[in-house]
Write a protein that holds these residues in place. Structure first.
Motif, PDB file in Angstrom:
ATOM      1  N   SER A 606      44.411  40.418  27.427  1.00 15.07           N
ATOM      2  CA  SER A 606      43.605  41.324  28.243  1.00 15.07           C
ATOM      3  C   SER A 606      43.455  40.850  29.688  1.00 15.07           C
ATOM      4  O   SER A 606      43.321  41.653  30.601  1.00 15.07           O
ATOM      5  CB  SER A 606      42.221  41.490  27.618  1.00 15.07           C
ATOM      6  OG  SER A 606      41.401  42.274  28.434  1.00 15.07           O
ATOM      7  N   ALA A 607      43.475  39.540  29.894  1.00 12.19           N
ATOM      8  CA  ALA A 607      43.318  38.987  31.247  1.00 12.19           C
ATOM      9  C   ALA A 607      44.513  39.383  32.114  1.00 12.19           C
ATOM     10  O   ALA A 607      45.596  39.673  31.597  1.00 12.19           O
ATOM     11  CB  ALA A 607      43.208  37.467  31.178  1.00 12.19           C
ATOM     12  N   ASN A 608      44.321  39.397  33.439  1.00 14.87           N
ATOM     13  CA  ASN A 608      45.439  39.693  34.350  1.00 14.87           C
ATOM     14  C   ASN A 608      46.560  38.684  34.172  1.00 14.87           C
ATOM     15  O   ASN A 608      47.733  39.014  34.265  1.00 14.87           O
ATOM     16  CB  ASN A 608      44.962  39.668  35.805  1.00 14.87           C
ATOM     17  CG  ASN A 608      43.927  40.740  36.074  1.00 14.87           C
ATOM     18  OD1 ASN A 608      42.740  40.513  35.868  1.00 14.87           O
ATOM     19  ND2 ASN A 608      44.351  41.909  36.501  1.00 14.87           N
ATOM     20  N   VAL A 609      46.160  37.415  33.939  1.00 15.30           N
ATOM     21  CA  VAL A 609      47.138  36.342  33.685  1.00 15.30           C
ATOM     22  C   VAL A 609      46.668  35.529  32.491  1.00 15.30           C
ATOM     23  O   VAL A 609      45.553  35.009  32.498  1.00 15.30           O
ATOM     24  CB  VAL A 609      47.289  35.401  34.915  1.00 15.30           C
ATOM     25  CG1 VAL A 609      48.375  34.363  34.657  1.00 15.30           C
ATOM     26  CG2 VAL A 609      47.598  36.181  36.179  1.00 15.30           C
ATOM     27  N   GLY A 610      47.508  35.440  31.459  1.00 23.50           N
ATOM     28  CA  GLY A 610      47.208  34.590  30.300  1.00 23.50           C
ATOM     29  C   GLY A 610      47.904  33.254  30.476  1.00 23.50           C
ATOM     30  O   GLY A 610      49.125  33.198  30.631  1.00 23.50           O
ATOM     31  N   ILE A 611      47.128  32.170  30.493  1.00 14.53           N
ATOM     32  CA  ILE A 611      47.698  30.826  30.727  1.00 14.53           C
ATOM     33  C   ILE A 611      47.510  29.984  29.468  1.00 14.53           C
ATOM     34  O   ILE A 611      46.379  29.766  29.021  1.00 14.53           O
ATOM     35  CB  ILE A 611      47.018  30.139  31.936  1.00 14.53           C
ATOM     36  CG1 ILE A 611      47.185  31.005  33.200  1.00 14.53           C
ATOM     37  CG2 ILE A 611      47.599  28.745  32.165  1.00 14.53           C
ATOM     38  CD1 ILE A 611      46.425  30.493  34.417  1.00 14.53           C
TER      39      ILE A 611
END
Length: 703
Positions: A606-611
């Motif tokens: 869901s996050a803009n960037v999954g790290i």
């Protein structure tokens, strides 16, 4: 379908326009069903039965050479000065200089002068004209078509000197663009050279050196001190320090012993090791990194998509403007035809979108390669750009900000039993449990050599603890809630529990139906580097750092405040974390979620960037996250954000500069100051500056 797929490496793929044309030519081969060209990685994937000769014929206009991807032969490295196109550029320069010497010694229209300039134009522009004329006949208008029209026009109106200079400068610009793209591609080539091509293995009683393609799962690798490890595997014998910098970016070697995982391309520093191979050569971590980096470099970033769309309309617009500049003043205002045709040609030259087209891909390719060499896998230009725009970062607690391995920190004795006896009773019950807190008690008991007791009649009390009979007495171990259901634990015990919880510790009670014998406090240890990293992120301008945890509020708040986080959200289920990410996104804009890549998948998605952290050890992290930090450490997070921001800044600088220089040069048409010289310098200068600006991202450290 898969059986019909062939992958090739390309040499001599010099520019984005050439790449687009080559792909189109390959697509037109009758035996080709589908084709994908990765310009950044110089890689071609063909679905169909095309031969290498057919593919090279499709790329003959640019001298493209095609090699099978799996061929291990080293590529022939050619000196910059020995490349055919660079030699013709130098000869073109020589004749241009001779032409100017004769220009001043004899006359502008002297046959010897004109002859020198024509030689410069024909030698330096032969390959340009060949492509340009074909394109012109097919009404395909790219940079080479524009340049061909401009040079032919210059010749028609007798501007031989300027035609020669234009040819030379365009050839020089192409050579420099090709050189810079090769430098950018070195990031992948250097990755491909990390792992050895041969391995020493033992099969049965025989020891042999073979190609890594022939190594099988289960073979035993023999690795001497100082050697590179050729395959991924598990240590079965020996111990040593392994330098994993090539994979994880960690500068400090990691101690490995039997049972530990090792990766292809890492260096064995001291002891001898025997390693059981666990993956084939195409499945090793380094092979996956190379594949993912190449895929990432092929994926177009939003700014590149904008440039591509812009260039599509820009080139025809420039041709129309050039035509109008050449025709309207003579027709409507009595201007000189030769003067305004010349200005129209200059507009064509200055309008070449070279700088604009290379403004983004060179920066993206270079940055992704830099990140890969530093142990950060960025899965595409879009994720690189999104990371550069982050305002908030959410962290999973366990295993991200903390070690993910709880330890016993306090044992508070409430009866006359000794600490060792308490641990013996607790271990005897907890040995039947799979809970992480149970393993913390077991580890502590082993460390202090507590006596081993036998527990009978083990029963788990869901969500609260367990009970069992030890040495004839029924004991309970578990949360304060479990004991509150059995007896009144008293205000003094409650006070001690609250004090431990306020320090961020999870408290378990051990006792019987009538009394509490001890409090056992367990805490997940905070990573030593976490606090410094959070501080660095705030310095970089990240407005909000949030910890998302399933722990109780007291524990969560204690850890959050000790790390300097701006917010802590505790007692969250996985679906609550997803809601929390969406709330942060609404409030702060771009948000990244940092986790282990296995748990909290909805929040990462869901996050803009999954790290994901620890990408080197888990295939899941490599596959699911937008960005994978190869080491199981947050150290590379500030570096990644800094690199992304610098890349964004450089792309913006490139696009702004390329467009601004074109506009300024085009405005020079109004007073009649735009010459072919100025036009080509504006075009070549913009391309060169954009490329050199992008190459700043090659530097290892951008913080």
């Amino acid at each position: 379908m898969e059986e019909n797929k062939q992958v090739y490496r390309l040499q001599g793929l010099s520019c984005t326009n050439c790449a687009a044309k080559f792909e189109k030519n390959v697509r037109e081969i009758t035996s080709v069903e589908d084709v994908q060209l990765n310009f950044g990685a110089a890689k071609l994937t063909v679905q169909g039965a095309a031969t290498i000769d057919e593919l090279e014929e499709a790329g003959a206009f640019d001298g493209i050479k095609v090699y099978p991807d799996n061929r291990r032969e080293p590529e022939k490295k050619q000196s910059f000065w020995k490349k055919r196109e660079n030699i013709t550029t130098i000869i073109s320069l020589f004749f241009t200089v001779v032409g100017y010497v004769l220009y001043f010694m004899l006359d502008e229209s002297h046959p010897a002068t004109v002859g020198a300039f024509i030689s410069a134009i024909l030698i330096g522009g032969y390959s340009l004209f060949k492509v340009g004329m074909k394109n012109l006949l097919k009404l395909q208008f790219d940079m080479k078509t524009l340049m061909t029209i401009a040079i032919i026009g210059a010749a028609i109106i007798g501007e031989w000197a300027e035609g020669a200079v234009v040819v030379f400068l365009f050839a020089l610009s192409e050579a420099l663009e090709s050189y810079s793209m090769e430098k950018a591609r070195q990031s992948i080539k250097s990755l491909m050279d990390i792992a050895p091509k041969k391995a020493t293995i033992r099969r049965g009683s025989a020891t042999m050196e073979i190609d890594v393609e022939d190594v099988r799962i289960g073979d035993i690798l023999i690795i001497k001190p100082g050697q590179k490890i050729a395959m991924d595997g598990e240590v079965v014998k020996g111990q040593s320090s392994i330098n994993q910098a090539a994979i994880t970016g960690e500068s400090i070697p990691v101690h490995k012993t039997a049972g530990d995982e090792v990766f292809a391309g890492t260096i064995n520093e001291e002891g001898s090791l025997e390693v059981r191979v666990t993956k084939r050569v195409e499945d090793t971590t380094i092979a996956k990194i190379i594949h993912l980096v190449e895929e990432a470099q092929a994926e177009k970033a939003p700014s590149q998509q904008f440039v591509d769309r812009f260039a599509k309309y820009y080139t025809p617009a420039i041709m129309i403007i050039a035509f109008l500049v050449a025709v309207i003043p003579p027709l409507l205002f009595g201007g000189s035809w030769s003067e305004w045709v010349y200005s129209g040609l200059a507009v064509l030259v200055v309008g070449c979108p070279c700088a604009l087209v290379v403004s983004t891909p060179v920066a993206i390719v270079t940055a992704i390669g830099n990140a890969a060499r530093n142990g950060v896998l960025i899965k595409g230009g879009i994720h690189l750009e999104e990371t550069g725009r982050l305002n908030a970062i959410a962290f999973d607690k366990t295993g991200t900000l903390t070690e993910g391995k709880p330890e016993v920190t306090d044992i508070v004795l409430l009866t006359d039993k000794s600490e060792s006896e308490i641990l013996s009773i607790a271990q005897s019950i907890e040995q039947f449990s799979q809970h992480p807190l149970a393993s913390a008690i077991t580890r502590k008991a082993i460390r202090v050599h507590a006596e081993s007791y036998q527990a009978d009649g083990f029963i788990s009390v869901t969500g609260k603890g367990a009970k069992a009979t030890v040495q004839g007495v029924e004991y309970y171990i578990g949360s304060p809630t479990l004991f509150e259901d059995i007896l009144d634990i008293g205000s003094k015990v409650r006070e001690k529990i609250s004090r431990l919880q306020a320090d961020g510790k999870t408290v378990m009670l051990l006792g019987t139906e009538t009394k509490v014998d001890a409090l056992i406090a367990v805490a997940d240890q905070i990573r030593k580097s976490s606090k410094t990293i959070i501080h660095k992120l705030h310095e970089l301008g990240i407005k909000q750092t949030v910890m998302l945890t399933g722990d109780n509020k007291l524990t969560g708040n204690a850890i959050g405040s000790s790390l300097g986080l701006t917010e802590t959200k505790a007692e969250l289920l996985p679906e609550d974390k997803l809601i929390a990410i969406n709330n942060i996104k609404e409030k702060y804009g771009n948000v990244a979620m940092v986790g282990d890549g296995i748990n909290d998948a909805p929040a990462l998605a869901s996050a803009n960037v999954g790290i994901a952290m620890g990408g080197a050890g888990t295939d899941t992290a490599l596959e699911t996250a937008d960005i994978a930090l190869m080491a199981d450490d947050l150290e590379k997070l500030p570096y990644t954000i800094s690199l992304s921001r610098k890349t964004l800044a450089i792309i913006k600088q490139n696009i702004t500069f390329a467009l601004a220089l074109k506009i300024v040069a085009l405005l020079l048409v109004i007073p009649g100051w735009l010459t072919l010289w100025i036009a080509i310098f504006a075009d070549m200068g913009a391309t060169l500056i954009v490329v050199l600006n992008s190459m700043r991202l090659i530097k290892k450290d951008v913080l």
